[in-house]
Design a protein around this motif. Structure first.
Motif, short mmCIF file in Angstrom:
data_model
loop_
_atom_site.label_atom_id
_atom_site.label_comp_id
_atom_site.label_asym_id
_atom_site.label_seq_id
_atom_site.Cartn_x
_atom_site.Cartn_y
_atom_site.Cartn_z
N PHE A 57 -38.82 22.08 54.98
CA PHE A 57 -39.85 20.94 53.94
C PHE A 57 -41.06 21.58 53.68
O PHE A 57 -41.39 21.71 52.61
N ALA A 58 -41.59 22.07 54.51
CA ALA A 58 -43.19 22.32 54.52
C ALA A 58 -43.00 23.79 53.67
O ALA A 58 -44.08 23.87 52.76
N LEU A 59 -42.22 24.65 53.89
CA LEU A 59 -42.16 25.95 53.31
C LEU A 59 -42.20 25.84 51.83
O LEU A 59 -42.57 26.31 50.91
N HIS A 60 -41.07 25.07 51.19
CA HIS A 60 -40.55 24.60 50.06
C HIS A 60 -41.73 23.91 49.31
O HIS A 60 -42.08 24.37 48.25
N ALA A 61 -42.67 23.19 49.93
CA ALA A 61 -43.66 22.39 49.36
C ALA A 61 -44.91 23.35 49.07
O ALA A 61 -45.42 23.08 48.17
N CYS A 62 -44.92 24.15 50.25
CA CYS A 62 -46.04 25.31 49.81
C CYS A 62 -45.79 26.16 48.70
O CYS A 62 -46.73 26.40 48.00
N ARG B 155 -61.32 20.28 38.69
CA ARG B 155 -61.71 20.52 39.90
C ARG B 155 -61.29 19.70 40.88
O ARG B 155 -60.90 20.42 42.15
N GLN B 156 -61.28 18.48 40.89
CA GLN B 156 -60.67 17.57 41.69
C GLN B 156 -59.16 18.00 42.17
O GLN B 156 -58.56 18.00 43.45
N ASP B 157 -58.49 18.29 41.30
CA ASP B 157 -57.04 18.75 41.29
C ASP B 157 -56.92 19.81 42.06
O ASP B 157 -55.98 20.27 43.06
N LEU B 158 -57.62 20.94 41.81
CA LEU B 158 -57.57 22.01 42.46
C LEU B 158 -57.83 22.07 43.98
O LEU B 158 -57.31 22.64 44.90
N ARG B 159 -59.00 21.16 44.17
CA ARG B 159 -59.20 21.09 45.59
C ARG B 159 -58.20 20.37 46.32
O ARG B 159 -57.57 20.87 47.33
N ARG B 160 -57.60 19.35 45.68
CA ARG B 160 -56.47 18.67 46.51
C ARG B 160 -55.30 19.45 46.65
O ARG B 160 -54.63 19.41 47.80
N ARG B 161 -54.99 20.17 45.55
CA ARG B 161 -53.80 21.04 45.66
C ARG B 161 -53.77 22.07 46.62
O ARG B 161 -52.89 22.33 47.45
N ALA B 162 -55.03 22.82 46.69
CA ALA B 162 -55.16 23.83 47.68
C ALA B 162 -55.18 23.43 49.04
O ALA B 162 -54.61 23.94 50.03
N LEU B 163 -55.75 22.15 49.41
CA LEU B 163 -55.74 21.42 50.70
C LEU B 163 -54.33 20.96 50.98
O LEU B 163 -53.85 21.29 52.20
N PHE B 164 -53.40 20.73 50.14
CA PHE B 164 -52.06 20.21 50.28
C PHE B 164 -51.23 21.59 50.82
O PHE B 164 -50.40 21.53 51.63
N ALA B 165 -51.44 22.62 49.97
CA ALA B 165 -50.67 23.99 50.17
C ALA B 165 -50.84 24.42 51.55
O ALA B 165 -50.20 24.82 52.56
N ILE B 166 -52.52 24.38 51.73
CA ILE B 166 -52.71 24.89 53.30
C ILE B 166 -52.43 23.90 54.30
O ILE B 166 -51.67 24.50 55.36
N ALA B 167 -52.22 22.80 54.14
CA ALA B 167 -51.65 21.98 54.87
C ALA B 167 -50.16 22.10 55.33
O ALA B 167 -49.70 22.00 56.33
N MET B 168 -49.41 22.28 54.39
CA MET B 168 -47.92 22.61 54.42
C MET B 168 -47.61 23.85 54.99
O MET B 168 -46.80 23.81 55.97
#
Length: 584
Positions: free
Chosen positions: A94-99, A185-198
Motif C-alpha cells: 500500500f505505502a509503496l504504491h502511494a509513494c 505552494r501548499q500543495d507541494l508541501r503537503r504532497r512532499a510530506l505525504f510521499a515521505i510519510a508513505m
C-alpha cells in the motif's frame, strides 16, 4: 411608551432574518472546518464527495492491495507465511504504491491518472488470474510489440465484463469525486510530506517483518512480478527505456571472413534449405517424440530425422527469434548486442546465398530487417484466409516458383502462425478436428483443460500436414538439392501449474515452454553431395541440442567457411565424411 414597530407585523420577519444569517454563518464555519480537516463533505456538496488528493490516492491504493492482487496473495499464502508477514506485506505494498504514484496523481491530473490506472489494473488482474501471466520486462516488451490481430484474439466478453466491474466502476467513482486543490505552494508541501510519510511507513513495515518478507522474496523470484499495478508500471518503464529503434549506424559485422567453398569436395548442384520456425509447439505434444497421440502422421511417413531433446532460447517469439539467428545464442545472450550485430541471414547473404523470409505471423522481430520480408496476404490464396488471418498453407503459395527462379544456393525461412494461442481452434481447417470436444473460446476459463489440449493437438496435426506437403514439394525439385529443418521458437503452457500460453520469465519457466520439437528432412541428393551419413544422424539425434546449434548448422549446410564457424555446434558435422575433412 412603546417604540414604533416593536411587537408589530415586522417583528417576526426580523427575527427570521437574524436566524437565517446565523445559520449561514454556522454552515460557512462548518465548511471551513471540514476543509481544514480534509474529510469528505458528502452532504454539503449535494452527494458528490470532496476530499484531498492524498485521501483519494490512499483509498485507490488500498483498493489495489485488497481487490486487485489475488494471484499475489494466493502465492503468499501457498508459501506458508504467517499472518504477521501478510500484514507487513499489505502495509508495504500500500505505502509503496502511494509513494510512487504521489508525483503523478497530483492536482488536476489526480482523477484521470487514478481512473486510467484502475482500468489498467483490472486488465492486468484478468490476465494474471486467467493465464497466470507475470508482467516482467520481457512480457511487457511482448505486449508492446504485439500486432492488432494477436491483440483481438486476447479480447473476450469475460475480459470486458471484468474490466467494467473491477476497473470501470471504481474509475467512475474516482472521476465523480471532487478533489480540492489548494495553492501550489501548499500543495507541494503537503504532497512532499505525504510521499515521505508513505516511504517511511513502507520502510518501517519491511523492517518489522524483514526476515519473513525477504526470505519469501528469495524463495519466489517471480513474486514481485505479481504485485499489481506496480509490476506493470515498473516493467513498462524499463521496457520503454531499453527500447531500441535499431542501430544508429551500421551493425557490427559478424564472420567478416565468411565465404562459401562450393566445390571443395567436388562439384555440386545448388542447395535449398527451407527453415520453418514453428510457432508455440511444445516437444511433449510432438508425435515423433513419443506423444500418446500421433500428431505428426505425415512426417512419420516420410524419411525424417527427429531430435527429441531441444531447448529454446526463450519463452517468447520476441526473445527466441533474434536469439536463435544470432551467433551469441542463449549462452552469451545480450538483447542489445544482438540487435546491433549481423545475424545468420546477413552472413549468408554476404556470401551469395539467396535469402528470403516469408511470414504468416507477427513479423521477424528485426531478424530480417536487412533482407526484407514477404508478409503473406489473403489475396495470394483467398480460400485459405478468413478476415486478416490465413492458414499456414499459404506459406507454400508460389514457393516452388521462388526456388526454381534461383540459380544458386537458397535459404527460405517460413514463419507460420502455428499453434499461437489462445485461439488454437482457428489454426486449422475443420477437416483436421480429429480430437473433440475442442475449446472454441479465447478464454481458457470457459473450457476444460481437455478441450484446450484437443484444440492444441489438432493445430499440431495441421502443421504436420503442411510440413508433409512442403517435403513433397522439395522432393520434386530438379535444379536444387533440397532440405527442410523445422524447429519451434518456444513451447506453450496448457494449464500446468495454473499457467497458460507462454512468456514466463526464463528463471522460472516450466519445461513445457522451453522444450521444443526439431525435425530434419534431407533429400538423397543432399546426403550424397554433402557426404552425410544418415545412420550416424539417427544415432546422434537423441543428444541434447538447443537453438544455439542453428547458426553453425546452417553455415555448414551451405559450405560457408569462417573463423567464427564452430564445428562442435554444427549438428551435421560429426556425420560428414569427405566434406568434413575438406572443410577442416
Amino acid at each position: 411608551m412603546a417604540v414604533a414597530g416593536v411587537g408589530g407585523p415586522c417583528a417576526g420577519s426580523g427575527h427570521r432574518q437574524l436566524r437565517h444569517d446565523g445559520e449561514a454563518a454556522t454552515m460557512s464555519t462548518v465548511r471551513d472546518s471540514l476543509r481544514r480537516l480534509q474529510v469528505p463533505d458528502l452532504a454539503i456538496r449535494g452527494w458528490r464527495p470532496g476530499m484531498s488528493g492524498e485521501a483519494l490516492l490512499a483509498l485507490v491504493c488500498a483498493y489495489f492491495v485488497l481487490a486487485c492482487n489475488g494471484t499475489f496473495w494466493q502465492a503468499v499464502a501457498q508459501a506458508g507465511t504467517s499472518p504477521r508477514v501478510r500484514i507487513v506485506l499489505a502495509v508495504a505494498v500500500f505505502a509503496l504504491h502511494a509513494c510512487v504514484l504521489a508525483p503523478f496523481a497530483w492536482r488536476a491530473a489526480t482523477r484521470p491518472v487514478l481512473a486510467a490506472l484502475l482500468v489498467l489494473t483490472a486488465c492486468a488482474n484478468w490476465y494474471a488470474s486467467r493465464y497466470a501471466v507475470l508482467f516482467d520486462v520481457d512480457m511487457l516488451r511482448n505486449i508492446l510489440h504485439t500486432d492488432m490481430a494477436e491483440s483481438r484474439e486476447l479480447l473476450s466478453p469475460g475480459l470486458l465484463v471484468h474490466v467494467a466491474v473491477a476497473g470501470g466502476l471504481p474509475a467512475a467513482l474516482v472521476l465523480w469525486t471532487r478533489v480540492r486543490i489548494p495553492s501550489l505552494r501548499q500543495d507541494l508541501r503537503r504532497r512532499a510530506l505525504f510521499a515521505i510519510a508513505m516511504l517511511a511507513l513502507a520502510l518501517v513495515a519491511l523492517a518489522i517483518g524483514s526476515q519473513g518478507v525477504f526470505s519469501l522474496m528469495r524463495n519466489d523470484h517471480a513474486l514481485r512480478h505479481r504485485i499489481t499495478p506496480g509490476n506493470v508500471l515498473v516493467s513498462t518503464v524499463r521496457a520503454l527505456s531499453q527500447e531500441e529503434r535499431g542501430p544508429a549506424g551500421p551493425r557490427e559485422t559478424v564472420a567478416a571472413d565468411a565465404r562459401r567453398i562450393v566445390g571443395a569436395a567436388g562439384p555440386r548442384r545448388p542447395r535449398v534449405l527451407v527453415l520453418v520456425v514453428g510457432e508455440t509447439v511444445r516437444a511433449d505434444h510432438w508425435g515423433l517424440n513419443g506423444y500418446a497421440r500421433q500428431t505428426t502422421p505425415e512426417l512419420a511417413r516420410r524419411d525424417v530425422v527427429n531430435f527429441p531433446d531441444v531447448t529454446a532460447c526463450g519463452t517468447s517469439t520476441e526473445v527466441s527469434l533474434p536469439c536463435m539467428f544470432s551467433i551469441l545464442g542463449r549462452e552469451h545472450y545480450d538483447r542489445v548486442a544482438i540487435r546491433h550485430q549481423e545475424n545468420l541471414l546477413d552472413v549468408l547473404a554476404r556470401t551469395g546465398v539467396a535469402v528470403a523470409w516469408r511470414d504468416n505471423q507477427s513479423g521477424c522481430k528485426g531478424v530480417c530487417d536487412a533482407i526484407g520480408m514477404q508478409a503473406m496476404q489473403p489475396a495470394q490464396a483467398p480460400a485459405l484466409c478468413t478476415g486478416n488471418r490465413c492458414l499456414d498453407a499459404i506459406l507454400l503459395a508460389g514457393l516452388r516458383e521462388r526456388i526454381e527462379a534461383a540459380d544458386d544456393d537458397v535459404l527460405i525461412v517460413l514463419h507460420p502462425l502455428g499453434n499461437h494461442g489462445p485461439n488454437y481452434f482457428e489454426r486449422y481447417p475443420a477437416a483436421f478436428e480429429h480430437y473433440r470436444p475442442t475449446c472454441r473460446h479465447g478464454d481458457p476459463g470457459r473450457c476444460s483443460r481437455q478441450q484446450i489440449v484437443n484444440a492444441y493437438d489438432n493445430a499440431i496435426g495441421y502443421t504436420d500436414a503442411v510440413l508433409g506437403e512442403l517435403i513433397d514439394l522439395l522432393g520434386a525439385q530438379h535444379g536444387h538439392d533440397a532440405a527442410m529443418l523445422y524447429v519451434s521458437d518456444h513451447g506453450e503452457s496448457l494449464g500446468e501449474y495454473g499457467l497458460f500460453l507462454h512468456g514466463a520469465p526464463l528463471a522460472i519457466a516450466p519445461r513445457q515452454q522451453l522444450q521444443v520439437p526439431m525435425t530434419l528432412w534431407l533429400s538423397p541428393a543432399v546426403t550424397g553431395s554433402a557426404g552425410i551419413d544418415r545412420d550416424c544422424l539417427e544415432r546422434i539425434a537423441g543428444d541434447a541440442y538447443s537453438h544455439d546449434n542453428l547458426f553453425d548448422t546452417v553455415l555448414g549446410f551451405f559450405d560457408v567457411q569462417t573463423r567464427d564457424y564452430r564445428p562442435g555446434r554444427d549438428i551435421l558435422h560429426p556425420c560428414r565424411r569427405a566434406s568434413a575433412a575438406a572443410r577442416a
